[in-house]
Design a protein around this motif. Sequence first.
Motif, PDB file in Angstrom:
ATOM      1  N   GLN A   1       0.798  -1.221   0.000  1.00 17.30           N
ATOM      2  CA  GLN A   1       0.000   0.000   0.000  1.00 17.30           C
ATOM      3  C   GLN A   1       0.834   1.276   0.000  1.00 17.30           C
ATOM      4  O   GLN A   1       0.309   2.353  -0.243  1.00 17.30           O
ATOM      5  CB  GLN A   1      -0.941   0.002   1.218  1.00 17.30           C
ATOM      6  N   GLY A   2       2.117   1.205   0.325  1.00 20.60           N
ATOM      7  CA  GLY A   2       2.968   2.385   0.246  1.00 20.60           C
ATOM      8  C   GLY A   2       3.080   3.167   1.545  1.00 20.60           C
ATOM      9  O   GLY A   2       2.530   2.802   2.583  1.00 20.60           O
ATOM     10  N   GLY A   3       3.809   4.293   1.452  1.00 22.72           N
ATOM     11  CA  GLY A   3       4.159   5.069   2.632  1.00 22.72           C
ATOM     12  C   GLY A   3       2.996   5.779   3.297  1.00 22.72           C
ATOM     13  O   GLY A   3       3.041   6.034   4.508  1.00 22.72           O
ATOM     14  N   PHE A   4       1.965   6.142   2.523  1.00 19.16           N
ATOM     15  CA  PHE A   4       0.845   6.870   3.137  1.00 19.16           C
ATOM     16  C   PHE A   4       0.188   6.050   4.228  1.00 19.16           C
ATOM     17  O   PHE A   4      -0.184   6.575   5.285  1.00 19.16           O
ATOM     18  CB  PHE A   4      -0.191   7.254   2.084  1.00 19.16           C
ATOM     19  N   LEU A   5       0.017   4.762   3.973  1.00 25.32           N
ATOM     20  CA  LEU A   5      -0.631   3.884   4.947  1.00 25.32           C
ATOM     21  C   LEU A   5       0.136   3.898   6.267  1.00 25.32           C
ATOM     22  O   LEU A   5      -0.457   4.043   7.350  1.00 25.32           O
ATOM     23  CB  LEU A   5      -0.703   2.460   4.392  1.00 25.32           C
ATOM     24  N   LEU A   6       1.440   3.759   6.197  1.00 20.78           N
ATOM     25  CA  LEU A   6       2.273   3.745   7.399  1.00 20.78           C
ATOM     26  C   LEU A   6       2.241   5.102   8.101  1.00 20.78           C
ATOM     27  O   LEU A   6       2.123   5.174   9.327  1.00 20.78           O
ATOM     28  CB  LEU A   6       3.702   3.372   7.025  1.00 20.78           C
ATOM     29  N   SER A   7       2.311   6.177   7.333  1.00 21.22           N
ATOM     30  CA  SER A   7       2.307   7.516   7.917  1.00 21.22           C
ATOM     31  C   SER A   7       0.995   7.806   8.643  1.00 21.22           C
ATOM     32  O   SER A   7       0.983   8.292   9.780  1.00 21.22           O
ATOM     33  CB  SER A   7       2.539   8.573   6.834  1.00 21.22           C
ATOM     34  N   PHE A   8      -0.109   7.494   7.976  1.00 23.07           N
ATOM     35  CA  PHE A   8      -1.404   7.748   8.597  1.00 23.07           C
ATOM     36  C   PHE A   8      -1.599   6.888   9.839  1.00 23.07           C
ATOM     37  O   PHE A   8      -2.126   7.359  10.857  1.00 23.07           O
ATOM     38  CB  PHE A   8      -2.532   7.475   7.598  1.00 23.07           C
ATOM     39  N   GLY A   9      -1.176   5.622   9.783  1.00 23.43           N
ATOM     40  CA  GLY A   9      -1.354   4.699  10.901  1.00 23.43           C
ATOM     41  C   GLY A   9      -0.591   5.099  12.141  1.00 23.43           C
ATOM     42  O   GLY A   9      -0.897   4.633  13.241  1.00 23.43           O
ATOM     43  N   VAL A  10       0.407   5.972  11.984  1.00 21.19           N
ATOM     44  CA  VAL A  10       1.184   6.463  13.132  1.00 21.19           C
ATOM     45  C   VAL A  10       0.777   7.884  13.518  1.00 21.19           C
ATOM     46  O   VAL A  10       0.596   8.195  14.700  1.00 21.19           O
ATOM     47  CB  VAL A  10       2.698   6.417  12.817  1.00 21.19           C
ATOM     48  N   LEU A  11       0.598   8.757  12.535  1.00 19.85           N
ATOM     49  CA  LEU A  11       0.316  10.169  12.827  1.00 19.85           C
ATOM     50  C   LEU A  11      -1.113  10.390  13.311  1.00 19.85           C
ATOM     51  O   LEU A  11      -1.350  11.233  14.190  1.00 19.85           O
ATOM     52  CB  LEU A  11       0.593  11.022  11.594  1.00 19.85           C
ATOM     53  N   MET A  12      -2.073   9.665  12.761  1.00 17.69           N
ATOM     54  CA  MET A  12      -3.459   9.841  13.213  1.00 17.69           C
ATOM     55  C   MET A  12      -3.615   9.496  14.692  1.00 17.69           C
ATOM     56  O   MET A  12      -4.282  10.234  15.433  1.00 17.69           O
ATOM     57  CB  MET A  12      -4.401   8.989  12.343  1.00 17.69           C
ATOM     58  N   PRO A  13      -3.044   8.397  15.187  1.00 17.05           N
ATOM     59  CA  PRO A  13      -3.113   8.133  16.628  1.00 17.05           C
ATOM     60  C   PRO A  13      -2.500   9.245  17.475  1.00 17.05           C
ATOM     61  O   PRO A  13      -3.026   9.573  18.539  1.00 17.05           O
ATOM     62  CB  PRO A  13      -2.320   6.832  16.779  1.00 17.05           C
ATOM     63  N   LEU A  14      -1.412   9.827  17.005  1.00 13.94           N
ATOM     64  CA  LEU A  14      -0.777  10.901  17.766  1.00 13.94           C
ATOM     65  C   LEU A  14      -1.682  12.133  17.828  1.00 13.94           C
ATOM     66  O   LEU A  14      -1.780  12.788  18.874  1.00 13.94           O
ATOM     67  CB  LEU A  14       0.572  11.259  17.145  1.00 13.94           C
TER      68      LEU A  14
END
Length: 312
Positions: free
Chosen positions: A220-233
């Motif tokens: 799925q690429g980098g967006f998936l990883l970024s959102f999965g970490v930044l949204m919780p924060l």
Amino acid sequence: MQLDIVVGFFVLGAVAQLLRSDLRLPEGLYKSCVIFLLLAIGLKGGVALSSSPIATLVPQSLAVVAFGALLPLLAFPILLYIGKWSRVDAAATAAHYGSVSVATYAVAVALLDSRGVDYEAYFPLFVALLEVPAIIVGILLAGAAAARGNAGHWGEIIREIFLNQGVLLLLGGIAIGAWAGERTASVMPFFGDLFHGILALFLLEMGRVAAERLPAIRKQGGFLLSFGVLMPLMGAAAAAGLATLLGLSPGGVVLLAVLGSSASYIAVPAAMAVALPQANASLSITLSLAITFPFNVLVAIPAYLALVQHWS
């Protein structure tokens, strides 16, 4: 920043999966662990609820419900405009991030208990309340076309929201605990003393399942990883601010931050499967279970506790 011992079982499950071991909890045992954890959390919260002043609970509960409705509104435009997801996929995933993960909450409670940090014991009520508003907001965010397409299923959707296993057992445990009060002492040697051990078994399987979904993240690429970490924060920061305004204890600030940081992977997927069957469920599950859940368990929860203890 020291991790709680139960997190070691999550890591063991993940490592076993990565090494292609045949380690796997029997399905019946896994389901039994889920039932146990939901009832144990509910009972403890119900006992505290029976002696809590209504004048305090009502405004706090209303604020928490409003917070649960606002979180999907924060996640939705990020997924829609930055991630370039379809409206339905963005709405369904936003609902996951407005709801909560009971397992993540259980890990946070285990950590606070092991450190001797006090918190408002009626917090399971907030866990139950946060299951509902995000699902409704997610369906509305999907748009008029999706809503019309599922208009005939609203009865089934409402039933799935309020009578799914997670909500029913949690609310049932709260109700029994509030009704029985101190009489719950007769069952607490089971639901209380065994809590950490059952949680460890559950996390063993969760580690394996999370590691099993790692290939999907690479696809799925980098967006998936970024959102999965930044949204919780972002959710945790907003929740911590709300907890401070509500005058919660330091432990309560940590727990509300954890609830704001977590994402559902049980109750919401079941409701979305009925309400928005056209949504790509693999996106939501991969985000919540393979990225956000491990991030919270391994990094965020001990970090939130350390930060709150430093500033309080």
